[in-house]
Design a protein around this motif. Structure first.
Motif, PDB file in Angstrom:
ATOM      1  N   LEU A   1      11.512  10.689   6.578  1.00 41.66           N
ATOM      2  CA  LEU A   1      11.503   9.506   6.000  1.00 41.66           C
ATOM      3  C   LEU A   1      11.030   9.488   4.734  1.00 41.66           C
ATOM      4  O   LEU A   1      11.563   8.875   3.736  1.00 41.66           O
ATOM      5  N   ILE A   2       9.673   9.999   4.580  1.00 42.69           N
ATOM      6  CA  ILE A   2       8.854   9.816   3.317  1.00 42.69           C
ATOM      7  C   ILE A   2       9.655  10.752   2.103  1.00 42.69           C
ATOM      8  O   ILE A   2       9.721  10.209   1.165  1.00 42.69           O
TER       9      ILE A   2
ATOM     10  N   LYS B   1      -4.054  -0.244  -6.444  1.00 42.63           N
ATOM     11  CA  LYS B   1      -3.004  -0.911  -5.938  1.00 42.63           C
ATOM     12  C   LYS B   1      -1.806  -0.180  -5.841  1.00 42.63           C
ATOM     13  O   LYS B   1      -0.874  -0.150  -4.623  1.00 42.63           O
ATOM     14  N   GLN B   2      -1.445   1.216  -6.350  1.00 41.67           N
ATOM     15  CA  GLN B   2      -0.474   2.046  -6.263  1.00 41.67           C
ATOM     16  C   GLN B   2      -0.727   2.771  -4.961  1.00 41.67           C
ATOM     17  O   GLN B   2      -0.112   3.080  -4.289  1.00 41.67           O
ATOM     18  N   GLN B   3      -1.935   2.909  -4.725  1.00 43.36           N
ATOM     19  CA  GLN B   3      -2.277   3.714  -3.198  1.00 43.36           C
ATOM     20  C   GLN B   3      -2.016   2.858  -2.390  1.00 43.36           C
ATOM     21  O   GLN B   3      -1.594   3.143  -1.195  1.00 43.36           O
ATOM     22  N   TRP B   4      -2.463   1.547  -2.332  1.00 41.58           N
ATOM     23  CA  TRP B   4      -1.999   0.662  -1.283  1.00 41.58           C
ATOM     24  C   TRP B   4      -0.823   0.254  -1.040  1.00 41.58           C
ATOM     25  O   TRP B   4       0.017   0.341  -0.031  1.00 41.58           O
ATOM     26  N   VAL B   5       0.258   0.469  -2.124  1.00 46.03           N
ATOM     27  CA  VAL B   5       1.572   0.492  -2.008  1.00 46.03           C
ATOM     28  C   VAL B   5       2.182   1.720  -1.298  1.00 46.03           C
ATOM     29  O   VAL B   5       2.994   1.735  -0.494  1.00 46.03           O
ATOM     30  N   ALA B   6       1.454   2.904  -1.677  1.00 45.75           N
ATOM     31  CA  ALA B   6       1.829   4.073  -0.818  1.00 45.75           C
ATOM     32  C   ALA B   6       1.837   4.279   0.435  1.00 45.75           C
ATOM     33  O   ALA B   6       2.384   4.822   1.397  1.00 45.75           O
ATOM     34  N   ILE B   7       0.353   3.614   0.962  1.00 39.45           N
ATOM     35  CA  ILE B   7      -0.036   3.680   2.192  1.00 39.45           C
ATOM     36  C   ILE B   7       0.888   2.489   2.850  1.00 39.45           C
ATOM     37  O   ILE B   7       1.355   2.881   4.027  1.00 39.45           O
ATOM     38  N   ALA B   8       1.336   1.580   2.408  1.00 35.24           N
ATOM     39  CA  ALA B   8       2.291   0.561   3.009  1.00 35.24           C
ATOM     40  C   ALA B   8       3.509   1.295   3.273  1.00 35.24           C
ATOM     41  O   ALA B   8       4.060   1.232   4.356  1.00 35.24           O
ATOM     42  N   LEU B   9       4.141   1.784   2.282  1.00 34.34           N
ATOM     43  CA  LEU B   9       5.459   2.547   2.403  1.00 34.34           C
ATOM     44  C   LEU B   9       5.293   3.597   3.645  1.00 34.34           C
ATOM     45  O   LEU B   9       6.398   3.944   4.226  1.00 34.34           O
TER      46      LEU B   9
ATOM     47  N   LEU C   1       3.356   3.742   6.265  1.00 36.55           N
ATOM     48  CA  LEU C   1       3.201   3.012   7.355  1.00 36.55           C
ATOM     49  C   LEU C   1       4.607   2.508   7.934  1.00 36.55           C
ATOM     50  O   LEU C   1       4.930   2.532   9.100  1.00 36.55           O
ATOM     51  N   VAL C   2       5.322   1.940   7.119  1.00 35.99           N
ATOM     52  CA  VAL C   2       6.714   1.407   7.228  1.00 35.99           C
ATOM     53  C   VAL C   2       7.442   2.704   7.565  1.00 35.99           C
ATOM     54  O   VAL C   2       8.299   2.618   8.858  1.00 35.99           O
ATOM     55  N   CYS C   3       7.512   3.913   7.180  1.00 37.03           N
ATOM     56  CA  CYS C   3       8.228   5.193   7.697  1.00 37.03           C
ATOM     57  C   CYS C   3       7.763   5.492   8.999  1.00 37.03           C
ATOM     58  O   CYS C   3       8.590   5.663   9.540  1.00 37.03           O
ATOM     59  N   PHE C   4       6.474   5.366   9.459  1.00 38.48           N
ATOM     60  CA  PHE C   4       5.884   5.819  10.546  1.00 38.48           C
ATOM     61  C   PHE C   4       6.351   4.694  11.614  1.00 38.48           C
ATOM     62  O   PHE C   4       6.865   5.208  12.762  1.00 38.48           O
ATOM     63  N   ALA C   5       6.483   3.384  11.377  1.00 37.96           N
ATOM     64  CA  ALA C   5       6.782   2.439  12.101  1.00 37.96           C
ATOM     65  C   ALA C   5       8.432   2.450  12.428  1.00 37.96           C
ATOM     66  O   ALA C   5       8.792   2.571  13.654  1.00 37.96           O
TER      67      ALA C   5
END
Length: 99
Positions: free
Chosen positions: A31-32, A69-77, A79-83
């Motif tokens: 997914l990533i 902030k870009q790192q936080w967006v990458a982490i959030a994306l 996590l969405v892929c993991f979920a």
């Protein structure tokens, strides 16, 4: 009286857990990769459609060029892929149990 469980039951459970874990990790990575590919296609989409949606999405994800902030967006994306991967594996498990 207590009935004894077969000795293969824990082994089957461990095997099932390992398969689910590998499937979840593989699906998350897939997914990533697909998301990254989709993001790289956004400028092409703008070129073909003549719109600015792709550019707007990329600018939103860039978060004004602030690295943290870009790192936080990458982490959030991620996590969405993991979920999504976890949900997909659980759904597949339910479907396999029914059949």
């Amino acid at each position: 009286m207590h009935s004894k469980t077969p000795p293969s039951l824990p082994a089957e459970s461990l095997k099932r857990t390992a398969v689910k874990t590998v499937a979840t990790v593989a699906l998350t990575v897939l997914l990533i990769v697909l998301m990254r590919g989709g993001l790289t296609a956004l400028p092409w989409l703008d070129h073909v459609t003549g719109g600015q949606v792709g550019t707007s999405v990329l600018q939103f994800l860039a978060v004004d060029g602030v690295a943290q902030k870009q790192q936080w967006v990458a982490i959030a994306l991620m996590l969405v892929c993991f979920a999504v991967a976890v949900g997909s594996v659980k759904l597949a498990e339910r479907l396999l149990r029914r059949s």
